[in-house]
Design a protein around this motif. Structure first.
Motif, PDB file in Angstrom:
ATOM      1  N   ASP A 362       0.806  -1.223   0.000  1.00  0.00           N
ATOM      2  CA  ASP A 362       0.000   0.000   0.000  1.00  0.00           C
ATOM      3  C   ASP A 362       0.837   1.269   0.000  1.00  0.00           C
ATOM      4  O   ASP A 362       0.299   2.368  -0.169  1.00  0.00           O
ATOM      5  N   SER A 363       2.134   1.132   0.175  1.00  0.00           N
ATOM      6  CA  SER A 363       3.045   2.269   0.015  1.00  0.00           C
ATOM      7  C   SER A 363       3.684   2.278  -1.370  1.00  0.00           C
ATOM      8  O   SER A 363       4.449   3.198  -1.686  1.00  0.00           O
ATOM      9  N   ASN A 364       3.386   1.250  -2.184  1.00  0.00           N
ATOM     10  CA  ASN A 364       3.966   1.130  -3.530  1.00  0.00           C
ATOM     11  C   ASN A 364       5.488   1.280  -3.488  1.00  0.00           C
ATOM     12  O   ASN A 364       6.079   2.022  -4.269  1.00  0.00           O
ATOM     13  N   ARG A 365       6.093   0.515  -2.559  1.00  0.00           N
ATOM     14  CA  ARG A 365       7.530   0.715  -2.338  1.00  0.00           C
ATOM     15  C   ARG A 365       8.205  -0.588  -1.920  1.00  0.00           C
ATOM     16  O   ARG A 365       7.622  -1.424  -1.232  1.00  0.00           O
ATOM     17  N   VAL A 366       9.448  -0.736  -2.369  1.00  0.00           N
ATOM     18  CA  VAL A 366      10.335  -1.787  -1.877  1.00  0.00           C
ATOM     19  C   VAL A 366      11.500  -1.110  -1.173  1.00  0.00           C
ATOM     20  O   VAL A 366      12.121  -0.189  -1.730  1.00  0.00           O
ATOM     21  N   THR A 367      11.782  -1.540   0.048  1.00  0.00           N
ATOM     22  CA  THR A 367      12.868  -0.958   0.841  1.00  0.00           C
ATOM     23  C   THR A 367      13.923  -2.022   1.105  1.00  0.00           C
ATOM     24  O   THR A 367      13.597  -3.172   1.413  1.00  0.00           O
ATOM     25  N   VAL A 368      15.185  -1.622   0.987  1.00  0.00           N
ATOM     26  CA  VAL A 368      16.314  -2.524   1.209  1.00  0.00           C
ATOM     27  C   VAL A 368      16.987  -2.142   2.526  1.00  0.00           C
ATOM     28  O   VAL A 368      17.345  -0.974   2.731  1.00  0.00           O
TER      29      VAL A 368
END
Length: 399
Positions: A362-368
């Motif tokens: 729902d944040s339209n994000r991928v975090t590393v």
């Protein structure tokens, strides 16, 4: 002699000229596949091709159908990904050319798949019609159709939903029959696929195989506990383990069933998501007895061990699914609570474990994240991202 020398000079000049005709773009595109992967964009029927060395997106492949519950396995060389869609689609994608190599609609509703130990066959687990289909990994031609037939309570022949499909040593596949309360092994080593049936507990809903390929464990929706088949001695049949773990009487509503593939196996212990409780259970793998309960902030979905087994990363079901907690495997204490974004759906460690990628739908994000500092080191946008699958899975059993 003079004529032969002249011919050699001409050939050398031709070779140098051909070499000089290679464009820099062609040379720069040559690369291996060991640091590549796919990120599922569930709302748009697309996947992102990513690389983990620079934490970047290389491109997008579109036209993969319904990816609302999608998973991926890889060819032995890591070049091709086989994407299993909820609409029954099996799509072979080329990570280097970032294109669809082939695609078949093989059923009405599928739930995942696996690739054989030797890489020759891709198997798909189907809800409708219930059963497993096996395809040639090169051509996607159908090799075997195994209907999951059983005799129901009315004495009629019916077909069961199949779940928990994994690859196993000896060029076998193992899967569970939700409606039939059974576990089947499918041996594809010979010319004719061979099926062996085993009784299991009530309504197996998902399963895993331990990293060494020995134990196949199915979670049960219809009773407490799990069913385990020892593939070293399958003639003993499936046995019940961890009584009290399964669905049973829940103190809390279950918004999302745990994914058993996300079990953490570390240091002779299994870290298990507790269904309907804010706990991670710790089991002794010597006798599968319950050792400890670790309180966590919500109902766990994925409980995953880092490659070095020092950390256990936990994601959660709605409504507290914007948090990931990290547990020290040695002390079994929570060492950090992270907030990667809204609706965290999946986590994937890089092959040696220095990074972990987390999708937030729902944040339209991928975090590393850096697994040493537990701090974010990169992020990028994605359209409703869910599953993250790196090519290192090509060299692991059951993934």
């Amino acid at each position: 002699m003079r004529q032969r020398t002249a011919m050699l000079v001409v050939m050398l000049l031709v070779l140098l000229g051909l070499n000089g005709c290679q464009s820099p773009a062609t040379v720069s595109e040559l690369r291996g596949t060991g640091d590549l992967g796919l990120v599922i964009e569930r709302a748009t029927g697309s996947v992102l091709v990513v690389e983990t060395t620079g934490n970047s997106v290389l491109g997008r492949i579109e036209g993969l159908g319904d990816l609302s519950h999608a998973s991926v396995v890889y060819s032995r060389d890591g070049r091709y990904g086989y994407v299993f869609g909820r609409d029954g689609g099996l799509t072979k994608v080329d990570l280097l050319t970032r294109s669809i190599e082939d695609r078949v609609i093989q059923s009405g509703n599928s739930i995942g798949g696996a690739i054989s130990q030797d890489g020759r066959y891709v198997a798909v687990s189907n809800y409708e019609p219930g059963g497993v289909k096996v395809f040639d990994s090169e051509t996607l031609e159908l090799v075997a159709d195994v209907p999951a037939t059983y005799t129901n309570a009315q004495g009629e022949t019916a077909r069961s939903k199949t779940v928990g499909l994994v690859d196993a040593p000896g060029n076998r596949f193992v899967f569970s029959l939700f409606d039939a309360n059974e576990i089947w092994t499918l041996d594809v080593a010979g010319d004719t696929p061979d099926v062996t049936r085993y009784d299991a507990g009530k309504a197996p809903y998902d399963a895993l195989i331990t990293p060494d390929g020995r134990f196949y464990i199915a979670g049960l929706f219809g009773e407490d506990g799990l069913s385990m088949l020892d593939l070293w001695q399958p003639e003993a049949g499936a046995i019940d383990i961890l009584p009290g773990y399964g669905k049973g009487e829940q103190q809390l509503p279950v918004y999302k069933m745990p994914h058993l593939e996300g079990w953490a196996i570390a240091g002779g212990r299994a870290f298990v998501p507790a269904v309907g409780h804010h706990q991670v259970l710790v089991a002794d793998m010597n006798d599968w007895s319950l050792m400890e309960r670790i309180p966590v902030q919500g109902q766990p979905v994925f409980v995953m061990a880092s490659p070095d087994n020092r950390q256990i990363w936990v994601s959660f079901a709605h409504p507290r699914n914007d948090v990931v907690q990290v547990i020290d495997a040695r002390t079994r204490e929570i060492i950090r609570t992270l907030e990667p974004g809204k609706a965290v759906l999946h986590m994937e460690f890089t092959p040696r474990g220095e990074r972990v990628w987390i999708s937030a739908r729902d944040s339209n994000r991928v975090t590393v994240y850096d697994t040493r500092t537990l701090e974010p080191v990169a992020s990028f946008s994605a359209e409703k991202p869910s599953g993250i699958f790196f090519t290192s899975r090509a060299h692991s059993l059951g993934l």
